[in-house]
Design an enzyme around this catalytic site. Structure first.
Site, PDB file in Angstrom:
ATOM      1  NE  ARG A   1      91.909  90.446 -44.638  1.00 24.63           N
ATOM      2  CZ  ARG A   1      91.715  91.746 -45.105  1.00 24.63           C
ATOM      3  NH1 ARG A   1      91.032  91.973 -45.965  1.00 24.63           N
ATOM      4  NH2 ARG A   1      92.144  92.523 -44.378  1.00 24.63           N
TER       5      ARG A   1
ATOM      6  CE1 TYR B   1      80.307  68.596 -45.416  1.00 22.66           C
ATOM      7  CE2 TYR B   1      79.890  70.586 -45.466  1.00 22.66           C
ATOM      8  CZ  TYR B   1      80.365  69.678 -45.219  1.00 22.66           C
ATOM      9  OH  TYR B   1      81.398  69.642 -43.772  1.00 22.66           O
TER      10      TYR B   1
ATOM     11  CG  ASP C   1      80.104  71.140 -53.490  1.00 15.75           C
ATOM     12  OD1 ASP C   1      81.266  70.663 -53.944  1.00 15.75           O
ATOM     13  OD2 ASP C   1      79.780  71.391 -52.325  1.00 15.75           O
TER      14      ASP C   1
ATOM     15  CE  LYS D   1      85.599  67.397 -47.225  1.00 18.42           C
ATOM     16  NZ  LYS D   1      84.268  67.804 -47.608  1.00 18.42           N
TER      17      LYS D   1
HETATM   18  C1  PLP Z   1      83.276  68.800 -47.143  1.00 17.87           C
HETATM   19  C2  PLP Z   1      82.558  69.368 -48.018  1.00 17.87           C
HETATM   20  C3  PLP Z   1      82.231  70.723 -48.212  1.00 17.87           C
HETATM   21  C4  PLP Z   1      82.684  71.660 -47.038  1.00 17.87           C
HETATM   22  O1  PLP Z   1      84.110  71.843 -47.131  1.00 17.87           O
HETATM   23  P1  PLP Z   1      85.113  72.138 -45.867  1.00 17.87           P
HETATM   24  O2  PLP Z   1      86.454  72.198 -46.483  1.00 17.87           O
HETATM   25  O3  PLP Z   1      84.852  71.169 -44.928  1.00 17.87           O
HETATM   26  O4  PLP Z   1      84.522  73.541 -45.363  1.00 17.87           O
HETATM   27  C5  PLP Z   1      81.464  71.207 -48.919  1.00 17.87           C
HETATM   28  N1  PLP Z   1      80.724  70.287 -49.960  1.00 17.87           N
HETATM   29  C6  PLP Z   1      81.127  69.209 -50.070  1.00 17.87           C
HETATM   30  C7  PLP Z   1      80.417  68.376 -51.337  1.00 17.87           C
HETATM   31  C8  PLP Z   1      81.919  68.360 -48.968  1.00 17.87           C
HETATM   32  O5  PLP Z   1      82.156  67.025 -49.281  1.00 17.87           O
END
Ligand code: PLP
Length: 401
Positions: free
Chosen positions: A58, A111, A183, A208
């Site tokens: 962790r 998001y 992000d 992603k």
């Molecule tokens: C999917 C997504 C998230 C969240 O990510 P997870 O891996 O599903 O927790 C945050 N920001 C954007 C732009 C996303 O597409």
């Protein structure tokens, strides 16, 4: 589209690697929860931070470390922290720097779960958030309060692909002593590096494009060494949203092909956007690669290319939209993005359902909006699938009228 720089493609494969005992080419997977100390003195020294070395997964793990150093090299920042999900990255990158009584300025569309965290959960802990249209620089200015500590946004915005000016956001944050958090999930560091414009903290849903194969959920935070240390020693350690070493290993493997994948995602998305734009059943296409998109002017300046996600609105009702989505055969009806498979979904009832209808309207997320993550299939096959689904929908509309 501009070609992706060679150095980034090379970093995707090599950055963060350390030598290993047996000369294994692939990264060794340290699938262990804990690490044995040579003696009591060494254990104490590691806990005291007097000796480098691993303690417990962790808190850190050698496989995870390679991923953290790889993303930091790609983003052009000092250090990184890997997290269990993208949302764990969003929460760690904000909660580590905020406390009761603080205020944050957030883009009005983000998001869905980021919005839920900031608007529904932060209120429980006495953190105020103003959601503003960040294309309107005066609105950003007007949202500033004496207790504002942090600015959060994503660009291009999920799901409507609005592009925000990173240079403005970074300089605004600098000027007012705010921490800026971006992000960067939609573009990855291959297409956009927020730190080049002065952004302090970059986060990713590694679920992603970075992993790219739809078999992991994970996140990353990238920043200065000082900020990453603060994140690791507070929220990540004590709330505990750290990554599994196995997931880190899968992302390291996925990232080796990130440069070639992103190039193909962008080419395919551009072709699909151009096909949709000329189709009579389509009312509007949102893709920064199209010349009439307001974000187009940022291509070549802030972002190397427009990425692999696009959205569009159909001529027709919400039911027509459902009918259309149900006709797709090659495109999978699924949320998420950045996978080899093309994915199609309806933000208002799926990814952005944490917003109330009023909040969605305020954020500019239409009920008729459909989002596609254009995959790596042969582009003619993707276009053919969309075309047959649109034709079926038009026939359905004719029968109904
Ligand atoms: C999917 C997504 C998230 C969240 O990510 P997870 O891996 O599903 O927790 C945050 N920001 C954007 C732009 C996303 O597409």
């Amino acid at each position: 589209m501009r070609s992706i720089s060679k150095s980034a493609a090379t970093l995707c494969i090599h950055a963060g690697k350390t030598s290993n005992e047996h000369g294994s080419l692939a990264t060794p997977l340290y699938q262990t929860s804990t690490f044995i100390f040579d003696n009591a003195e060494q254990g104490a020294a590691r806990f005291a931070g007097e000796e480098a070395g691993y303690i417990y997964t962790r808190l850190g793990n050698p496989t995870t470390r390679e991923l953290e150093l790889k993303i930091a090299a790609l983003e052009g920042m000092e250090d990184g922290a890997a997290t269990a999900t993208g949302m764990a990255a969003v929460s760690a990158a904000t909660l580590s720097f905020l406390q009761q009584g603080d205020h944050m300025i957030c883009s009005k569309a983000v998001y869905g779960c980021s919005f839920a965290l900031f608007s529904h959960q932060f209120a429980r802990f006495g953190i105020d958030v103003s959601f503003v249209d960040m294309t309107d620089h005066q609105a950003v200015q007007a949202a500033l309060r004496p207790n504002t500590k942090l600015l959060f946004a994503e660009t291009p915005i999920n799901p409507n692909l609005v592009v925000l000016d990173l240079e403005f956001l970074a300089s605004f944050a600098r000027e007012h002593g705010l921490i800026s958090v971006i992000d960067n999930t939609f573009l990855t560091p291959l297409l956009q590096r927020p730190a080049d414009f002065g952004i302090d903290v970059v986060i990713h849903s590694a679920t992603k494009y970075l992993n790219g194969h739809g078999d992991v959920v994970a996140g990353l935070v990238v920043s200065s060494s000082e900020k990453i240390e603060q994140i690791k020693l507070t929220i990540l350690k004590d709330i505990g949203g750290t990554i599994s070493p196995h997931d880190a290993w899968l992302i390291i493997r996925g990232m080796k092909t990130l440069a070639v994948r992103m190039e193909r995602h962008c080419q395919n998305a551009q072709r699909v956007a151009e096909f949709l734009q000329q189709h009579p059943a389509i009312a509007r296409v949102y893709y920064p690669g199209l010349a009439d998109h307001p974000g187009h002017r940022f291509i070549g300046k802030q972002m190397k290319a427009a990425g692999g996600v696009l959205a569009f609105e159909l001529h027709g009702s919400l039911d027509d939209g459902r009918f259309f989505i149900n006709q797709c055969q090659l495109l999978s009806l699924a949320v998420s993005l950045g996978d080899a498979e093309s994915l199609i979904q309806h933000p208002a009832s799926m990814t952005h359902s944490p917003y109330t209808p009023e909040e969605r309207a305020m954020a500019g997320i239409g009920d008729g909006l459909i989002r596609v993550s254009v995959g790596l299939e042969q582009v003619e096959d993707i276009v053919a699938d969309l075309e047959q689904a649109l034709t079926a929908m038009q026939q359905h509309q004719l029968r109904a009228s």
